[in-house]
Design an enzyme around this catalytic site. Sequence first.
Site, PDB file in Angstrom:
ATOM      1  CB  CYS A  10       2.898 -24.492  -5.054  1.00  0.00           C
ATOM      2  SG  CYS A  10       1.481 -25.101  -6.452  1.00  0.00           S
ATOM      3  CB  CYS A  82       2.889 -23.190  -0.611  1.00  0.00           C
ATOM      4  SG  CYS A  82       4.662 -23.048  -0.151  1.00  0.00           S
ATOM      5  CB  CYS A  90       6.513 -24.612   1.374  1.00  0.00           C
ATOM      6  SG  CYS A  90       5.745 -22.938   0.914  1.00  0.00           S
TER       7      CYS A  90
END
Length: 163
Positions: A10, A82, A90
């Site tokens: 992430c 994400c 992302c």
Amino acid sequence: MKTPEILFLCTGNSCRSILAEVTMNGLADSRLHATSAGSHPAGYVHPHSIQLLRQEGFATEGLSSKSWDALKTTPDIVITVCASAAGEACPAYLGPAIRAHWGVEDPAKFTGSEAEIDAAFQTAYRILRHRIEALLKLPVAEWLEKDPAQLRQELNRIGTMEP
């Protein structure tokens, strides 16, 4: 067969990817190995993540928010966590790996009472754990070697699952 390496990725690496890394390693019995990283690490693991993982019985010693530049191994599988549906960018891992997206809302961005924030972390954890448990039912090492297209398809399917 070597143990498949999974990277949970992430942006900040303080909540969701940490929750996924610790949960995967705690449940996988060494069949899979997970790590986590961020494209722009926060520099700390969110205290609510640590608290929740301890409540679930997982060890939290040595956890840190890490950059993907510091990875010691090349992952076989990269799973972004994400919430792109929420407008979150992302990171795009460009290395040679099977990639999948398991979007989860970022509990670190949630505001409200302490109980509401705890609930947001619980929700993220429950979603990730449900998906990890589904992944652990698959012959990941075998498919990685013999049928990566099937593995990619299943990873994407799992990424849509809700508990």
